[in-house]
Every structure is written in C-alpha cells, then in structure tokens.
Design an enzyme around this catalytic site. Structure first.
Site, PDB file in Angstrom:
ATOM      1  N   GLN A 250      21.557 -86.601 -50.483  1.00 54.41           N
ATOM      2  CA  GLN A 250      20.609 -86.255 -51.538  1.00 54.41           C
ATOM      3  C   GLN A 250      20.867 -87.087 -52.789  1.00 54.41           C
ATOM      4  OE1 GLN A 250      18.317 -84.085 -50.548  1.00 54.41           O
ATOM      5  NE2 GLN A 250      17.153 -84.615 -52.360  1.00 54.41           N
ATOM      6  N   HIS A 253      19.246 -90.700 -53.420  1.00 56.30           N
ATOM      7  CA  HIS A 253      17.830 -90.862 -53.737  1.00 56.30           C
ATOM      8  C   HIS A 253      17.627 -91.519 -55.092  1.00 56.30           C
ATOM      9  CE1 HIS A 253      15.196 -89.060 -50.758  1.00 56.30           C
ATOM     10  NE2 HIS A 253      16.079 -88.104 -50.553  1.00 56.30           N
ATOM     11  N   GLU A 318      14.661 -77.183 -53.673  1.00 56.43           N
ATOM     12  CA  GLU A 318      13.706 -77.951 -52.876  1.00 56.43           C
ATOM     13  C   GLU A 318      14.135 -77.971 -51.410  1.00 56.43           C
ATOM     14  OE1 GLU A 318      11.880 -82.502 -52.784  1.00 56.43           O
ATOM     15  OE2 GLU A 318      13.813 -82.118 -53.717  1.00 56.43           O
ATOM     16  N   HIS A 319      15.349 -78.438 -51.151  1.00 56.67           N
ATOM     17  CA  HIS A 319      15.916 -78.444 -49.803  1.00 56.67           C
ATOM     18  C   HIS A 319      17.077 -77.447 -49.776  1.00 56.67           C
ATOM     19  CE1 HIS A 319      14.466 -82.643 -50.495  1.00 56.67           C
ATOM     20  NE2 HIS A 319      13.907 -82.447 -49.303  1.00 56.67           N
ATOM     21  N   ASP A 352      13.142 -85.085 -43.776  1.00 57.15           N
ATOM     22  CA  ASP A 352      12.653 -86.225 -44.549  1.00 57.15           C
ATOM     23  C   ASP A 352      11.834 -87.182 -43.688  1.00 57.15           C
ATOM     24  OD1 ASP A 352      13.663 -85.474 -46.991  1.00 57.15           O
ATOM     25  OD2 ASP A 352      15.452 -86.732 -46.877  1.00 57.15           O
ATOM     26  N   HIS A 411     -26.794 -58.586 -65.685  1.00 59.73           N
ATOM     27  CA  HIS A 411     -26.148 -58.357 -64.398  1.00 59.73           C
ATOM     28  C   HIS A 411     -26.685 -57.067 -63.764  1.00 59.73           C
ATOM     29  CE1 HIS A 411     -23.343 -61.460 -65.566  1.00 59.73           C
ATOM     30  NE2 HIS A 411     -22.592 -61.276 -64.493  1.00 59.73           N
TER      31      HIS A 411
END
Length: 420
Positions: A250, A253, A318-319, A352, A411
């Site tokens: 991770q 990245h 996220e993960h 991924d 209405h």
C-alpha cells in the site's frame, strides 16, 4: 488500544489555493474548449498535440508496443471484472407491483446513464487495471457511450500503450489524451471535439478530486477519493512477513498512502517491523514506500479482538485485510470498509488487479456511508405509478388533506378536479 506508531503528517487537505487554481482551469476549458486542453497539455504534460482524441491507428500501434503476455493478463483481468459486474447486475431487478390500494400500480425502472467519462490516472505508474475497473463496469451496466481519458505518460508522448490496450479491451467508445482538472472540465461541459457526459468516474490526484467536487451538480460523480489506505487486522497467527509486505504494497502507491496495522500481539508487531525493514532493502519502489511508511504508517496494539474490530469499524478503511485465526468470524463483524480481503493468502493486490471486485473505493472513512464503483453507480432507479380512476378515488382524501396542511392548494385541486 496502545499506539506503537502514529502518522506524522496529514495526507490530504483542501485549501483555498487549490480551489482557486482548479476553478480557473475549469473556467478556461468552459470558455476556450479544445484550445485550452491543448495549451494545458503543453504547460502541464510538456507535449505538443493538435487534438486530444486518440484514433484507431494509435490504439492499433499500442497493441504492437505491448508484449503478448501483458495483453493476455489484461484479458484475464477483464474477464474476472466482467464476471463479477454481471453477477452484481443480476441482483438489480426492475419492480412492478399492484398496491393494496385498488387501482394503484407502483414500481421502478433501472435506467443506465447514457454517457459517462472515465478518468484513468497517470503518474509514477501506468494503470491499465483502472481502465478495466471503470470502462468495463460502465459497459456491463448498459451505458451507451463511454468516453475514457488519461494523461500522456512520460517517454511516450501519449497515453501509455498498456493503458490504451486496456481501454480498448474494456470497450471504450472514445479515448482522449488529457488529464488533470482540465480533463474533468472537458467531460463536464464539453468542447468542440468532446461531448458533455452525464457522469464522471475514476480516481485522481488532488486537482482531479477538487475538479470533480466543483463540477458535481452539473454532472454526477462516483466519489471524492483521497490517498489510498489499507488497514490490516492481525493476531498471533499472522505471518509477519506477509503483514509487512502488505503494508509496503500500500505504501508504494504514493508518499501520501496510509498503511495501518491493528494487532493483538506485540511479538507479531515487533517481527513485522523487522521484516518491513528487510523487505525495503530490495524493493524497487523503496523510496516512495519508505516515505509513505515514515510519514503515514500507523501501528496499534489492541487489548482484544473486540477492540480491534471496534476501532476498524470507526476508521472504515478503503482496503481491509483480515489475517487472524478465526477469519470468517471476525470478517462477519466488520461493517465499514471499501473492500475486504479475508485470510492469510488474500493480499489487496488481488482486488487491485485480477479477482474481479472493483478497486475504485471510498477513502477517508467515507466507507461508513458510501460504496466503491460498481454497476449500480451507473444505473438510476426511476420510480413510476399507474393510477386508474378507481385508484384516484382511493388516494384522493389523504392526498388533498396533505396538500392543505402544506398550503399547496393547486396540488389539492389537481386531485379535486378529477374526483368531483
């Protein structure tokens, strides 16, 4: 919960300078269209182009520049992503039912957006996987026109050939060589050569994210993504070497990536730190990974698995990896995450690239209320009702009363004139 290592910097922050810069870029593209895109390509990407549209010949050339093994594996990933997206689509069903009120039929239609723009980032690495994750899923959802874009990649003067091949395999209808906030603006408002889209999806840097925020409302978007994250829950059964490489996976990245370990065993933590340092010695991306780990890496010693689970559900990463003895039992209690990876042999890398689930996921704790990219992102659920004369009579009294309570007398009379 004991903090063993804390993050030392904030990974994402929007400021007025960023907002103003992006606003100026969007305004330029809205007013000057293609000319602005060509100028920004020279200014930001350092290439001279006459058009942003990628033609069939350029796509054909890309196949010649990519080795057959890579093309084979892109097709494998595409098959997996398509399979999962098709299975998700099968879960979505139109609805048409008769109400208990006689003369009233209710339901919904599933209507794909007609045109979307898929943004494929380009920076340190080419990302053919992201092309598959967005374009292919949009096509499975039934989007009629899928436009895709990516910035030029260093050394090629255009989109990286592996990304172009992936865009083609995924089924992109149009491909454009453009990036940054200007690409988002072009998709959102259109230019002479690019038709306006209904929705923009895909991750990007802070300029892309801010541009998506600013155009939201004129077009739909998938999410506002921040730096990538992983949280690993581990206990005494975890393999420290697996945990260490997954944290580095991770971290590589981006310098702003956020790797987190929540572990119930001090010995595993100590061994993981030692393994991490060893692995960094031979890692080709060590410079980025080390910076990310030093700045943003976090380690917590949990007193119990209950505490680890409670903390993880608050963070909503996220993960999320689960490397524990009772993996399914723990996984069942985890509620908030973008994508879950269960077992000692389930690294994030599978999600991924090739397992089939999407890797465009909610970050910065937004998984507490939002989902990753999926076929449903591209599908509107549009309601309908069929009302007969009998149904009108049966609904009239409560409807007219509501209208009067809210002071909406026209209405009320739309019903009143029908039943009198």
């Amino acid at each position: 919960m004991k903090t063993i290592k804390a993050a030392v910097k904030k990974t994402y922050e929007r400021n007025q300078a960023l907002t103003d810069t992006v606003l100026a870029i969007i305004d330029e593209v809205k007013s000057r269209g293609d000319a602005a895109l060509i100028d920004y390509a020279k200014k930001f990407d350092h290439i001279d182009i006459s058009t942003v549209r990628i033609g069939a010949e350029q796509v054909k050339k890309a196949y010649e520049q990519v080795d057959s093994e890579t093309v084979k594996h892109i097709r494998f990933a595409a098959d997996q992503i398509r399979f999962f997206a098709e299975q998700q689509l099968a879960c979505l069903q139109p609805l048409d039912i008769q109400s208990s009120i006689k003369g009233l039929e209710l339901g919904h239609k599933l209507v794909p957006v007609e045109r979307c723009g898929c943004y494929i980032p380009s920076g340190r690495y080419p990302l053919p996987s992201t092309a598959l994750m967005s374009i292919l899923v949009a096509k499975v959802a039934g989007v009629k026109q899928v436009a895709a874009c990516s910035p030029p990649f260093a050394g090629y003067g255009t989109i990286h050939p592996a990304v172009l091949v992936a865009m083609d395999i995924a089924g992109a209808d149009e491909i454009y060589c453009m990036g940054g906030a200007q690409a988002v603006a072009a998709f959102a408002y259109g230019t002479d050569s690019i038709a306006k889209v209904d929705m923009i999806v895909g991750p990007g840097n802070k300029y892309v994210t801010e541009a998506k925020r600013q155009v939201l409302g004129d077009v739909g978007i998938d999410s506002l993504a921040g730096p990538s994250e992983v949280l690993i829950i581990a206990d005494y059964s975890a393999d420290p070497r697996f945990v260490a490489i997954d944290l580095l996976g991770q971290a590589e990245h981006d310098p702003n990536s956020k790797p987190i370990l929540v572990c119930t065993d001090q010995k595993i933590i100590d061994q993981t730190l030692a393994e991490l340092e060893e692995l960094l010695k031979d890692l080709p991306t060590a410079e980025v990974a080390r910076q990310s780990w030093q700045d943003n890496g976090q380690i917590y010693l949990a007193e119990s698995m209950d505490e680890a689970i409670e903390y993880t559900n608050i963070v909503a990463p996220e993960h999320l990896e689960v490397q524990v003895e009772n993996e399914r039992e723990v996984a069942a209690r985890l509620l908030h995450f973008g994508s879950l990876f269960v077992g000692h042999y389930a690294p994030v890398a599978f999600g991924d690239f090739v397992s089939g689930t999407n890797h465009t996921l909610p970050t910065m704790s937004t998984a507490r209320f939002s989902s990753g990219l999926w076929v449903g992102t591209f599908i509107k659920v549009a309601f309908f009702q069929f009302v007969s004369q009998e149904g009108c009579q049966n609904l009239a009294e409560p409807c007219m009363h509501f209208a009067e309570v809210e002071g909406l007398f026209a209405h009320r009379d739309t019903v009143k004139l029908r039943v009198e």
